[in-house]
Design an enzyme around this catalytic site. Structure first.
Site, PDB file in Angstrom:
ATOM      1  N   ILE A  86     -23.657 -94.536 -45.088  1.00 18.06           N
ATOM      2  CA  ILE A  86     -23.912 -95.970 -44.941  1.00 18.06           C
ATOM      3  C   ILE A  86     -22.603 -96.753 -44.768  1.00 18.06           C
ATOM      4  CG2 ILE A  86     -23.864 -96.465 -47.429  1.00 18.06           C
ATOM      5  CD1 ILE A  86     -26.302 -98.319 -46.941  1.00 18.06           C
ATOM      6  N   ASP A 145     -29.729 -87.793 -45.969  1.00 14.90           N
ATOM      7  CA  ASP A 145     -31.069 -88.345 -45.767  1.00 14.90           C
ATOM      8  C   ASP A 145     -31.546 -88.055 -44.347  1.00 14.90           C
ATOM      9  OD1 ASP A 145     -31.632 -90.135 -48.271  1.00 14.90           O
ATOM     10  OD2 ASP A 145     -29.625 -90.709 -47.695  1.00 14.90           O
ATOM     11  N   ASP A 173     -32.042 -93.554 -51.773  1.00 13.44           N
ATOM     12  CA  ASP A 173     -33.371 -94.160 -51.617  1.00 13.44           C
ATOM     13  C   ASP A 173     -33.961 -94.107 -50.211  1.00 13.44           C
ATOM     14  OD1 ASP A 173     -31.708 -96.001 -50.429  1.00 13.44           O
ATOM     15  OD2 ASP A 173     -32.115 -97.634 -51.825  1.00 13.44           O
TER      16      ASP A 173
END
Length: 296
Positions: A86, A145, A173
């Site tokens: 990210i 992810d 998440d």
């Protein structure tokens, strides 16, 4: 190992000079018939995932899902590393300063943001075309992810993986905690990786089942991924896409439910001309890749 001068290497490595409009973070190309190459293209930022990336992944894979000329996909990263995860600087406002007049509204907006991010990788899983991911160098945080939503994972000898989220104060998440336990057989290892944020290198990734093949360097990795994608794309799209859909269904359901879904699926899908064409090729000792299957 594939020679560096082979056509497969040259096709695989000929990524565009930059992102493919309308995308600003992805370079999308067709290196072989029926194979789409999606390259994360922010090499100067170590392919960190900014706001545009999260949106463009959904748009790109929605388009691929509808593209009848595409039968397999290869995902890779431009430059020296797969992804640093990210882009905290770009997303700091949304994550650290959420909008809302009270706790309920702030929480509602945070939930909306998280589900939008989750959709970026669920779009890969929902795409009926098999998605291979070719990982080199670092695969950190959001990168894990991403790769766990792909169907086949390949990497270079210098690749390393890190579930980084606990180091920056949050639980992962957007898919790692849900998909990684389905990918790696050892729950203890999954817990260790997620709770300690330690790095896992290529050999351990291979032995644990996170990746199925390891290549010496990126050129060989890209050639190997493209060759595998071409093998898949050469098979009946009815058979291939039905296989992906049923594998994912069986992952999330009991054996009995999976068998019932499979019977309902194939009661119509067995009524395809692809079955006879494939059988004919097999009897004639020909590869399925020699058969001209209709688009799906």
């Amino acid at each position: 190992e594939t020679p560096l001068s082979s056509p497969a290497v040259l096709r695989a490595m000929s990524s565009s000079a930059g992102p493919t409009p309308p995308y600003t973070t992805l370079a999308v190309s067709r290196p072989a018939p029926a194979v789409t190459h999606v390259e994360i293209h922010r090499p100067d930022k170590r392919n960190a995932m900014n706001k545009a990336f999260w949106r463009e992944m959904v748009e790109c894979f929605s388009e691929i899902s509808e593209d009848q000329d595409c039968r397999a996909v290869v995902v890779s990263g431009a430059g020296k590393t797969f992804t640093a995860g990210i882009d905290i600087v770009d997303l700091a406002g949304e994550v650290l300063q959420p909008r809302g007049d009270d706790t309920a509204r702030i929480s509602y907006n945070i939930r909306k943001t998280i589900t939008h991010f989750q959709e970026s990788f669920s779009a890969i899983e929902r795409c009926p075309k098999p998605v291979l991911v070719a990982i080199h160098g670092a695969c950190v945080g959001g990168g894990v992810d991403l790769i766990t939503a792909c169907d086949i994972r390949l990497c270079t000898q210098d690749a390393w993986f890190q579930v980084k989220e606990v180091d920056i104060g949050l639980a992962a998440d957007v898919g790692t905690l849900q998909r990684l336990p389905k990918v790696i057989g050892s729950r203890s290892l999954v817990n260790e990786l997620a709770l300690t944020a330690r790095k896992m290198y290529a050999d351990e990734a291979k032995s644990s089942g996170l990746v199925s093949r390891v290549f010496q360097h990126k050129a060989a990795l890209m050639a190997g991924a493209l060759e595998m994608a071409e093998e898949i794309a050469g098979r009946s799209p009815v058979a291939v896409q039905g296989t992906k859909i049923n594998l994912l269904y069986s992952r999330d359901h009991s054996v009995e439910e999976g068998l019932q879904f499979m019977a309902a699926w194939n009661m119509s899908m067995l009524q395809t001309a692809d079955l006879m064409k494939s059988a004919q090729a097999s009897m004639e000792k020909k590869s399925p890749r020699t058969v001209a299957f209709a688009k799906l």
